[in-house]
Design a protein around this motif. Structure first.
Motif, PDB file in Angstrom:
ATOM      1  N   ARG A  56      18.223  11.576 -33.092  1.00  0.00           N
ATOM      2  CA  ARG A  56      18.704  10.466 -33.952  1.00  0.00           C
ATOM      3  C   ARG A  56      17.900  10.371 -35.245  1.00  0.00           C
ATOM      4  N   LYS A  57      16.662  10.851 -35.203  1.00  0.00           N
ATOM      5  CA  LYS A  57      15.814  10.827 -36.394  1.00  0.00           C
ATOM      6  C   LYS A  57      16.291  11.858 -37.417  1.00  0.00           C
ATOM      7  N   TYR A  58      16.622  13.085 -36.936  1.00  0.00           N
ATOM      8  CA  TYR A  58      16.919  14.187 -37.866  1.00  0.00           C
ATOM      9  C   TYR A  58      18.385  14.610 -37.873  1.00  0.00           C
ATOM     10  N   LYS A  59      19.109  14.242 -36.871  1.00  0.00           N
ATOM     11  CA  LYS A  59      20.550  14.501 -36.725  1.00  0.00           C
ATOM     12  C   LYS A  59      21.002  15.917 -37.081  1.00  0.00           C
ATOM     13  N   PRO A  60      20.401  16.923 -36.481  1.00  0.00           N
ATOM     14  CA  PRO A  60      20.913  18.283 -36.728  1.00  0.00           C
ATOM     15  C   PRO A  60      22.214  18.508 -35.950  1.00  0.00           C
ATOM     16  N   THR A  61      23.129  19.298 -36.507  1.00  0.00           N
ATOM     17  CA  THR A  61      24.343  19.665 -35.771  1.00  0.00           C
ATOM     18  C   THR A  61      23.904  20.446 -34.535  1.00  0.00           C
ATOM     19  N   THR A  62      24.352  20.026 -33.384  1.00  0.00           N
ATOM     20  CA  THR A  62      23.808  20.601 -32.139  1.00  0.00           C
ATOM     21  C   THR A  62      24.921  20.991 -31.184  1.00  0.00           C
ATOM     22  N   LEU A  63      24.811  22.191 -30.664  1.00  0.00           N
ATOM     23  CA  LEU A  63      25.736  22.624 -29.610  1.00  0.00           C
ATOM     24  C   LEU A  63      24.899  22.873 -28.364  1.00  0.00           C
ATOM     25  N   LEU A  64      25.233  22.151 -27.320  1.00  0.00           N
ATOM     26  CA  LEU A  64      24.429  22.205 -26.097  1.00  0.00           C
ATOM     27  C   LEU A  64      25.292  22.674 -24.936  1.00  0.00           C
ATOM     28  N   VAL A  65      24.788  23.645 -24.227  1.00  0.00           N
ATOM     29  CA  VAL A  65      25.520  24.172 -23.079  1.00  0.00           C
ATOM     30  C   VAL A  65      24.975  23.533 -21.810  1.00  0.00           C
ATOM     31  N   THR A  66      25.850  23.075 -20.955  1.00  0.00           N
ATOM     32  CA  THR A  66      25.388  22.454 -19.719  1.00  0.00           C
ATOM     33  C   THR A  66      26.429  22.647 -18.612  1.00  0.00           C
ATOM     34  N   HIS A  67      25.987  22.502 -17.364  1.00  0.00           N
ATOM     35  CA  HIS A  67      26.987  22.476 -16.298  1.00  0.00           C
ATOM     36  C   HIS A  67      27.025  21.098 -15.649  1.00  0.00           C
ATOM     37  N   SER A  68      26.319  20.132 -16.266  1.00  0.00           N
ATOM     38  CA  SER A  68      26.280  18.781 -15.705  1.00  0.00           C
ATOM     39  C   SER A  68      27.187  17.848 -16.512  1.00  0.00           C
ATOM     40  N   VAL A  69      28.157  17.246 -15.828  1.00  0.00           N
ATOM     41  CA  VAL A  69      29.076  16.314 -16.501  1.00  0.00           C
ATOM     42  C   VAL A  69      28.293  15.112 -17.005  1.00  0.00           C
ATOM     43  N   ASP A  70      27.361  14.629 -16.186  1.00  0.00           N
ATOM     44  CA  ASP A  70      26.573  13.451 -16.587  1.00  0.00           C
ATOM     45  C   ASP A  70      25.787  13.722 -17.869  1.00  0.00           C
ATOM     46  N   GLU A  71      25.205  14.929 -17.952  1.00  0.00           N
ATOM     47  CA  GLU A  71      24.429  15.290 -19.140  1.00  0.00           C
ATOM     48  C   GLU A  71      25.343  15.344 -20.370  1.00  0.00           C
ATOM     49  N   ALA A  72      26.517  15.955 -20.188  1.00  0.00           N
ATOM     50  CA  ALA A  72      27.463  16.057 -21.302  1.00  0.00           C
ATOM     51  C   ALA A  72      27.899  14.669 -21.753  1.00  0.00           C
ATOM     52  N   LEU A  73      28.131  13.771 -20.801  1.00  0.00           N
ATOM     53  CA  LEU A  73      28.568  12.416 -21.146  1.00  0.00           C
ATOM     54  C   LEU A  73      27.447  11.632 -21.827  1.00  0.00           C
ATOM     55  N   LYS A  74      26.227  11.911 -21.422  1.00  0.00           N
ATOM     56  CA  LYS A  74      25.101  11.180 -22.006  1.00  0.00           C
ATOM     57  C   LYS A  74      24.783  11.647 -23.428  1.00  0.00           C
ATOM     58  N   LEU A  75      24.896  12.978 -23.646  1.00  0.00           N
ATOM     59  CA  LEU A  75      24.410  13.522 -24.917  1.00  0.00           C
ATOM     60  C   LEU A  75      25.507  13.858 -25.931  1.00  0.00           C
ATOM     61  N   GLY A  76      26.696  14.191 -25.456  1.00  0.00           N
ATOM     62  CA  GLY A  76      27.679  14.778 -26.364  1.00  0.00           C
ATOM     63  C   GLY A  76      28.568  13.786 -27.095  1.00  0.00           C
ATOM     64  N   HIS A  77      28.771  14.043 -28.402  1.00  0.00           N
ATOM     65  CA  HIS A  77      29.821  13.312 -29.130  1.00  0.00           C
ATOM     66  C   HIS A  77      31.175  13.905 -28.772  1.00  0.00           C
ATOM     67  N   SER A  78      31.162  15.206 -28.557  1.00  0.00           N
ATOM     68  CA  SER A  78      32.380  15.902 -28.112  1.00  0.00           C
ATOM     69  C   SER A  78      32.002  16.745 -26.909  1.00  0.00           C
ATOM     70  N   ILE A  79      32.958  16.872 -25.999  1.00  0.00           N
ATOM     71  CA  ILE A  79      32.708  17.731 -24.846  1.00  0.00           C
ATOM     72  C   ILE A  79      33.753  18.839 -24.867  1.00  0.00           C
ATOM     73  N   PHE A  80      33.288  20.065 -24.789  1.00  0.00           N
ATOM     74  CA  PHE A  80      34.203  21.213 -24.783  1.00  0.00           C
ATOM     75  C   PHE A  80      34.160  21.828 -23.390  1.00  0.00           C
ATOM     76  N   ILE A  81      35.290  21.844 -22.752  1.00  0.00           N
ATOM     77  CA  ILE A  81      35.322  22.397 -21.391  1.00  0.00           C
ATOM     78  C   ILE A  81      35.761  23.851 -21.444  1.00  0.00           C
ATOM     79  N   LEU A  82      34.916  24.711 -20.901  1.00  0.00           N
ATOM     80  CA  LEU A  82      35.234  26.138 -20.877  1.00  0.00           C
ATOM     81  C   LEU A  82      35.620  26.527 -19.455  1.00  0.00           C
TER      82      LEU A  82
END
Lengths: 241, 243
Positions: A175-201
């Motif tokens: 939130r301090k630096y707001k870099p564009t970030t793409l994060l890979v995860t297999h946890s739905v909870d993590e994606a819901l907590k961190l992601g503005h968008s969720i991409f399901i592969l």
């Protein structure tokens, strides 16, 4: 803005981990690529990070083809990608050193203090806990101040309590630096907590779900999105948590 | 250092005990008492053996350093660059099993009877051990180490300096340990040709003169040199590898 268009990665005739994937990630947002283990999430991230060449398709950042030469890419690989032979401080400053990218001591101290790393700067990663290694990996990528941050399951090997604390620290710094970030995860909870968008592969194909709940604690809405994601992936709920 | 000292005391006691028991059992000139040999070694070391030690150490030292200077970077490059592996590995597989000691006469004809031919044969024999060990290590190195650096456009030289060279240090030291034992055996053989200096020559010359005490003195000193070199590698490992 990160734009992926018709990206395909094919190793051989039978192995196509990424098939005609297209998606857009807005500047200054976190996108979470969600999928089961071994589905091709890391392959996708490697292609975006310039580690492997895609078979076809294009990757652009802010309307320029994304390459290691044209943009600053901060990549955090699984298990943090720290070098056991370097101490914490040299691990943190390594990307800046190699890229000849100077940083002010104020900026360095700010990141070190935010992540509470002052006392372990001289230690080697093998002597540190998973949480401490994780914070070093975050410090390294934030100090590099990249145009895009690529994180490959950065919290997956932490226990639940440490993982939550690490995610909170990451969000605080982000939130301090707001870099564009793409994060890979297999946890739905993590994606819901961190992601503005969720991409399901799934099966090499990508679906996007906007996650409007990132800054709110609307539990009912979150639960419904979670249910939708689990149905979309067509798997048992437990295996994604 | 303390550990090395303890190891030395343990090793010496065990060897001397077995040796002493053998000398009592056999009771012949062929196996003299270790105490007689040690006393004799102390008496003749400075006048007779020291010069041979110097020559042997010089040959082993240069031979190992030359093998390292070629084998370390070459092993890393072959392990890292797949195309180089495909190109070079078949040659290594062909030359590694051939008994290079058989080429000693040819090497002597090409490089003379002096130190050069002995150093070259030591280097030739141990370089493959170092090279293959490092190649395999680099091939199996976790690829995730590379991703952050490749993503920032790091050049191969950066990957060498920051990943491959430091990561391969522990494997390098363990391959030197293996090479060291081999190089001492090769040295012993090579020093029997075209020289009157070196512990290999000293031991064989004493045997031919049927002077068993002199022969055992040479063997004792050669073993001691081997032990000290191993201890030196342990010491370097402790100082260099802190992870």
């Amino acid at each position: 803005m990160l734009i992926i268009e018709h990206l395909t990665i094919q190793y051989n005739k039978s192995s196509i981990p990424v098939k005609d994937v297209s998606f857009v990630l807005k500047k200054g947002e976190i996108g979470c690529v969600l999928g089961l283990s071994g589905i091709g999430k890391t392959t996708l991230l490697k292609a975006i990070g310039g580690v492997i060449k895609p078979t076809s398709g294009s990757i652009t950042l802010n309307h320029c083809p994304l390459t290691p030469d044209s943009h600053l890419i901060g990549y955090v690989s699984q298990e943090y990608g720290l070098y056991p032979w370097k101490n914490a401080k040299t691990n943190i400053t390594l990307l800046n050193k190699i890229h000849n990218k100077p940083f002010s001591s104020d900026f360095f101290n700010e990141i070190i203090c935010s992540l509470n790393l002052q006392d372990i700067l001289k230690k080697h990663p093998n002597t540190l806990s998973g949480g401490q290694k994780q914070r070093i990996a975050l410090a390294r990528v934030f100090l590099f101040n990249p145009d895009i941050m690529l994180l490959d399951e950065p919290f997956s090997s932490l226990d639940e309590i440490t993982r939550n604390a690490a995610q909170d620290l990451f969000l605080m710094l982000w939130r301090k630096y707001k870099p564009t970030t793409l994060l890979v995860t297999h946890s739905v909870d993590e994606a819901l907590k961190l992601g503005h968008s969720i991409f399901i592969l799934k099966n090499g194909i990508m679906d996007r779900i906007a996650n409007p709940n990132i800054d709110s604690e609307n539990a009912v809405k979150k639960e419904s999105i979670k249910k939708y994601i689990v149905e979309k992936l067509n798997i048992g709920k437990e295996s994604l948590l | 250092m303390k550990q090395i000292l303890y190891k030395a005391i343990y090793l010496t006691s065990a060897v001397f005990l077995l040796w002493y028991m053998a000398s009592l059992l056999i009771h012949s000139k062929i196996i003299p008492s270790p105490f007689v040999v040690v006393a004799h070694t102390c008496n003749i070391f400075q006048d007779k053996i020291l010069i041979h030690c110097f020559y042997s150490l010089k040959r082993i030292g240069i031979g190992i350093l030359a093998a390292l200077a070629i084998g370390w970077p070459a092993g890393i490059c072959i392990g890292y660059f797949k195309w180089l592996d495909k190109l070079i590995s078949p040659l290594i597989y062909f030359f590694y099993p051939t008994p290079k000691i058989a080429f000693l006469p040819i090497i002597m004809l090409l490089f003379g009877l002096g130190d050069r031919s002995k150093i070259i044969i030591i280097t030739l024999i141990i370089i493959f051990q170092i090279l293959l060990s490092l190649r395999d290590f680099i091939k199996n190195l976790d690829h995730r180490y590379y991703f952050p650096l490749i993503s920032i456009g790091a050049k191969p030289i950066d990957i060498f300096i920051h990943i491959l060279i430091p990561a391969s240090l522990p494997r390098l030291l363990s391959s030197i340990r293996i090479a060291l034992a081999t190089s001492i055996s090769v040295l012993f053989f090579a020093e029997n040709f075209g020289t009157t200096y070196g512990l290999g020559y000293y031991i064989m010359d004493a045997m031919l003169r049927i002077n068993y005490i002199d022969m055992y003195s040479g063997i004792l000193i050669l073993s001691l040199i081997g032990f000290l070199l191993f201890a030196l590698i342990d010491f370097i490992e402790k100082k260099l590898i802190r992870w």
